[in-house]
Design a protein around this motif. Sequence first.
Motif, PDB file in Angstrom:
ATOM      1  N   GLY A   4       4.374  32.208   6.647  1.00 12.62           N
ATOM      2  CA  GLY A   4       3.848  32.031   7.749  1.00 12.62           C
ATOM      3  C   GLY A   4       4.386  32.587   9.169  1.00 12.62           C
ATOM      4  N   ILE A   5       5.837  32.114   9.122  1.00  9.31           N
ATOM      5  CA  ILE A   5       6.320  32.741  10.355  1.00  9.31           C
ATOM      6  C   ILE A   5       6.460  34.450  10.447  1.00  9.31           C
ATOM      7  CG2 ILE A   5       8.771  32.953  11.370  1.00  9.31           C
ATOM      8  CD1 ILE A   5       9.309  30.269  10.275  1.00  9.31           C
ATOM      9  N   LEU A   6       6.493  34.988   9.454  1.00 10.22           N
ATOM     10  CA  LEU A   6       6.266  36.448   9.329  1.00 10.22           C
ATOM     11  C   LEU A   6       5.050  36.947   9.942  1.00 10.22           C
ATOM     12  CD1 LEU A   6       8.427  37.448   6.383  1.00 10.22           C
ATOM     13  CD2 LEU A   6       8.905  37.880   8.760  1.00 10.22           C
ATOM     14  N   LEU A   7       3.763  36.188   9.120  1.00  5.45           N
ATOM     15  CA  LEU A   7       2.538  36.302   9.649  1.00  5.45           C
ATOM     16  C   LEU A   7       2.243  36.380  11.011  1.00  5.45           C
ATOM     17  CD1 LEU A   7       0.010  37.375   7.886  1.00  5.45           C
ATOM     18  CD2 LEU A   7      -0.665  35.056   7.552  1.00  5.45           C
ATOM     19  N   VAL A   8       2.714  35.026  11.703  1.00  3.82           N
ATOM     20  CA  VAL A   8       2.467  34.933  13.055  1.00  3.82           C
ATOM     21  C   VAL A   8       3.228  35.976  13.903  1.00  3.82           C
ATOM     22  CG1 VAL A   8       3.172  33.511  15.069  1.00  3.82           C
ATOM     23  CG2 VAL A   8       2.185  32.322  12.899  1.00  3.82           C
ATOM     24  N   ALA A   9       4.414  36.276  13.550  1.00  2.00           N
ATOM     25  CA  ALA A   9       5.241  37.448  14.273  1.00  2.00           C
ATOM     26  C   ALA A   9       4.609  38.559  14.270  1.00  2.00           C
ATOM     27  CB  ALA A   9       6.747  37.617  13.563  1.00  2.00           C
ATOM     28  N   SER A  10       3.763  39.023  12.948  1.00  3.37           N
ATOM     29  CA  SER A  10       3.235  40.273  12.820  1.00  3.37           C
ATOM     30  C   SER A  10       1.813  40.429  13.607  1.00  3.37           C
ATOM     31  CB  SER A  10       3.123  40.649  11.365  1.00  3.37           C
ATOM     32  OG  SER A  10       1.940  39.712  10.992  1.00  3.37           O
ATOM     33  N   ALA A  11       1.282  39.258  13.990  1.00  2.00           N
ATOM     34  CA  ALA A  11       0.143  39.135  14.906  1.00  2.00           C
ATOM     35  C   ALA A  11       0.358  39.351  16.326  1.00  2.00           C
ATOM     36  CB  ALA A  11      -0.736  37.923  14.303  1.00  2.00           C
ATOM     37  N   LEU A  12       1.454  39.058  16.756  1.00  2.00           N
ATOM     38  CA  LEU A  12       1.713  38.908  18.133  1.00  2.00           C
ATOM     39  C   LEU A  12       1.627  40.263  18.827  1.00  2.00           C
ATOM     40  CD1 LEU A  12       4.624  36.274  18.348  1.00  2.00           C
ATOM     41  CD2 LEU A  12       2.048  35.870  18.905  1.00  2.00           C
ATOM     42  N   LEU A  54      -6.872  35.060  13.944  1.00  5.44           N
ATOM     43  CA  LEU A  54      -7.041  34.740  12.459  1.00  5.44           C
ATOM     44  C   LEU A  54      -5.802  34.432  11.551  1.00  5.44           C
ATOM     45  CD1 LEU A  54     -10.550  35.813  11.348  1.00  5.44           C
ATOM     46  CD2 LEU A  54      -9.938  33.580  11.950  1.00  5.44           C
ATOM     47  N   LEU A  55      -5.051  35.743  11.912  1.00 11.14           N
ATOM     48  CA  LEU A  55      -3.726  35.850  11.457  1.00 11.14           C
ATOM     49  C   LEU A  55      -2.715  34.649  11.853  1.00 11.14           C
ATOM     50  CD1 LEU A  55      -3.220  39.741  11.175  1.00 11.14           C
ATOM     51  CD2 LEU A  55      -3.668  38.225   9.347  1.00 11.14           C
ATOM     52  N   VAL A  56      -2.767  34.366  13.062  1.00  7.99           N
ATOM     53  CA  VAL A  56      -1.952  33.324  13.633  1.00  7.99           C
ATOM     54  C   VAL A  56      -2.175  32.186  12.863  1.00  7.99           C
ATOM     55  CG1 VAL A  56      -1.231  32.267  15.657  1.00  7.99           C
ATOM     56  CG2 VAL A  56      -1.387  34.717  15.752  1.00  7.99           C
ATOM     57  N   LEU A  57      -3.470  31.881  12.970  1.00  5.00           N
ATOM     58  CA  LEU A  57      -4.100  30.412  12.409  1.00  5.00           C
ATOM     59  C   LEU A  57      -3.529  30.465  10.835  1.00  5.00           C
ATOM     60  CD1 LEU A  57      -7.735  30.040  13.809  1.00  5.00           C
ATOM     61  CD2 LEU A  57      -5.612  28.837  14.344  1.00  5.00           C
ATOM     62  N   LEU A  58      -3.805  31.535  10.071  1.00  6.77           N
ATOM     63  CA  LEU A  58      -3.456  31.575   8.567  1.00  6.77           C
ATOM     64  C   LEU A  58      -1.856  31.508   8.444  1.00  6.77           C
ATOM     65  CD1 LEU A  58      -4.163  32.007   5.670  1.00  6.77           C
ATOM     66  CD2 LEU A  58      -3.856  34.290   6.117  1.00  6.77           C
ATOM     67  N   GLY A  59      -1.101  31.926   9.381  1.00  7.19           N
ATOM     68  CA  GLY A  59       0.405  31.684   9.268  1.00  7.19           C
ATOM     69  C   GLY A  59       0.827  30.468   9.699  1.00  7.19           C
ATOM     70  N   ILE A  60       0.086  29.639  10.680  1.00  7.77           N
ATOM     71  CA  ILE A  60       0.420  28.407  11.093  1.00  7.77           C
ATOM     72  C   ILE A  60      -0.093  27.379   9.925  1.00  7.77           C
ATOM     73  CG2 ILE A  60      -0.239  26.367  12.614  1.00  7.77           C
ATOM     74  CD1 ILE A  60      -0.447  28.437  14.982  1.00  7.77           C
ATOM     75  N   ARG A  67       3.569  23.919  -0.897  1.00  6.79           N
ATOM     76  CA  ARG A  67       3.852  25.333  -1.425  1.00  6.79           C
ATOM     77  C   ARG A  67       2.812  25.395  -2.430  1.00  6.79           C
ATOM     78  NH1 ARG A  67       9.719  27.441  -2.998  1.00  6.79           N
ATOM     79  NH2 ARG A  67       9.873  27.684  -0.857  1.00  6.79           N
ATOM     80  N   GLU A  68       2.516  24.369  -3.128  1.00  7.29           N
ATOM     81  CA  GLU A  68       1.448  24.777  -4.375  1.00  7.29           C
ATOM     82  C   GLU A  68       0.166  24.876  -3.843  1.00  7.29           C
ATOM     83  OE1 GLU A  68       2.120  20.338  -3.253  1.00  7.29           O
ATOM     84  OE2 GLU A  68       3.296  21.925  -4.143  1.00  7.29           O
ATOM     85  N   HIS A  69      -0.399  24.813  -2.798  1.00  6.04           N
ATOM     86  CA  HIS A  69      -1.614  25.203  -2.145  1.00  6.04           C
ATOM     87  C   HIS A  69      -1.347  26.587  -1.517  1.00  6.04           C
ATOM     88  CE1 HIS A  69      -3.273  21.565  -3.411  1.00  6.04           C
ATOM     89  NE2 HIS A  69      -2.282  21.004  -2.617  1.00  6.04           N
ATOM     90  N   GLY A  70      -0.255  27.102  -1.154  1.00  9.03           N
ATOM     91  CA  GLY A  70      -0.072  28.193  -0.547  1.00  9.03           C
ATOM     92  C   GLY A  70      -0.749  29.744  -0.947  1.00  9.03           C
ATOM     93  N   LEU A  71      -0.801  29.701  -2.241  1.00  8.89           N
ATOM     94  CA  LEU A  71      -1.245  30.924  -2.839  1.00  8.89           C
ATOM     95  C   LEU A  71      -2.906  30.975  -2.725  1.00  8.89           C
ATOM     96  CD1 LEU A  71      -1.098  33.722  -4.396  1.00  8.89           C
ATOM     97  CD2 LEU A  71      -1.445  32.166  -6.484  1.00  8.89           C
ATOM     98  N   LEU A  72      -3.600  29.817  -3.008  1.00  9.50           N
ATOM     99  CA  LEU A  72      -4.899  29.829  -2.761  1.00  9.50           C
ATOM    100  C   LEU A  72      -5.085  29.951  -1.293  1.00  9.50           C
ATOM    101  CD1 LEU A  72      -7.684  29.033  -3.861  1.00  9.50           C
ATOM    102  CD2 LEU A  72      -7.428  26.754  -3.270  1.00  9.50           C
ATOM    103  N   LEU A  73      -4.532  29.303  -0.250  1.00  9.34           N
ATOM    104  CA  LEU A  73      -4.789  29.423   1.081  1.00  9.34           C
ATOM    105  C   LEU A  73      -4.531  31.152   1.501  1.00  9.34           C
ATOM    106  CD1 LEU A  73      -5.360  28.182   3.971  1.00  9.34           C
ATOM    107  CD2 LEU A  73      -2.817  27.863   3.989  1.00  9.34           C
ATOM    108  N   THR A  74      -3.468  31.586   0.860  1.00  9.91           N
ATOM    109  CA  THR A  74      -3.277  33.011   1.306  1.00  9.91           C
ATOM    110  C   THR A  74      -4.573  33.912   0.840  1.00  9.91           C
ATOM    111  OG1 THR A  74      -0.922  32.614   1.121  1.00  9.91           O
ATOM    112  CG2 THR A  74      -1.675  34.818   1.010  1.00  9.91           C
ATOM    113  N   VAL A  75      -4.860  33.568  -0.518  1.00  3.12           N
ATOM    114  CA  VAL A  75      -5.980  34.532  -1.097  1.00  3.12           C
ATOM    115  C   VAL A  75      -7.259  34.302  -0.271  1.00  3.12           C
ATOM    116  CG1 VAL A  75      -7.616  34.999  -2.726  1.00  3.12           C
ATOM    117  CG2 VAL A  75      -5.070  34.748  -3.356  1.00  3.12           C
ATOM    118  N   VAL A  76      -7.768  33.132   0.152  1.00  3.39           N
ATOM    119  CA  VAL A  76      -8.735  32.914   1.147  1.00  3.39           C
ATOM    120  C   VAL A  76      -8.699  33.289   2.375  1.00  3.39           C
ATOM    121  CG1 VAL A  76     -10.296  30.958   1.931  1.00  3.39           C
ATOM    122  CG2 VAL A  76      -9.431  30.961  -0.486  1.00  3.39           C
ATOM    123  N   GLY A  77      -7.665  33.197   3.048  1.00  2.00           N
ATOM    124  CA  GLY A  77      -7.366  33.542   4.461  1.00  2.00           C
ATOM    125  C   GLY A  77      -7.543  35.160   4.502  1.00  2.00           C
TER     126      GLY A  77
END
Length: 98
Positions: A4-12, A54-60, A67-77
């Motif tokens: 999430g941190i990396l995703l937010v940083a890459s969207a800035l 959208l990438l920032v929201l996904l990162g947050i 952790r167990e819902h992270g993969l599903l959230l990543t795929v859908v996001g």
Amino acid sequence: MLAGILLVASALPGIAIGLMLLTGKWDPVSIRAAKDPARARATTARLLLVVDALLVLLGIALMVTPREHGLLLTVVGIGLVTLVTTVLGVAAVKANKA
């Protein structure tokens, strides 16, 4: 958490470029070459801002999701981000050619 941190940083940087385009602080050659530069600038800025927001929201969401819902959230996001990017990308190409 780290994803999430990396995703937010890459969207800035994309948000910064989108804001510079929207305010007219940066005018790339591809936009100056368009038949309607103002429309092309606004459409491209909208594309960058929406996708990177959208990438920032996904990162947050990844930072606060268990952790167990992270993969599903990543795929859908990422699927949602890809869909939005495609639709707005087509609009940006049309605006640059129009």
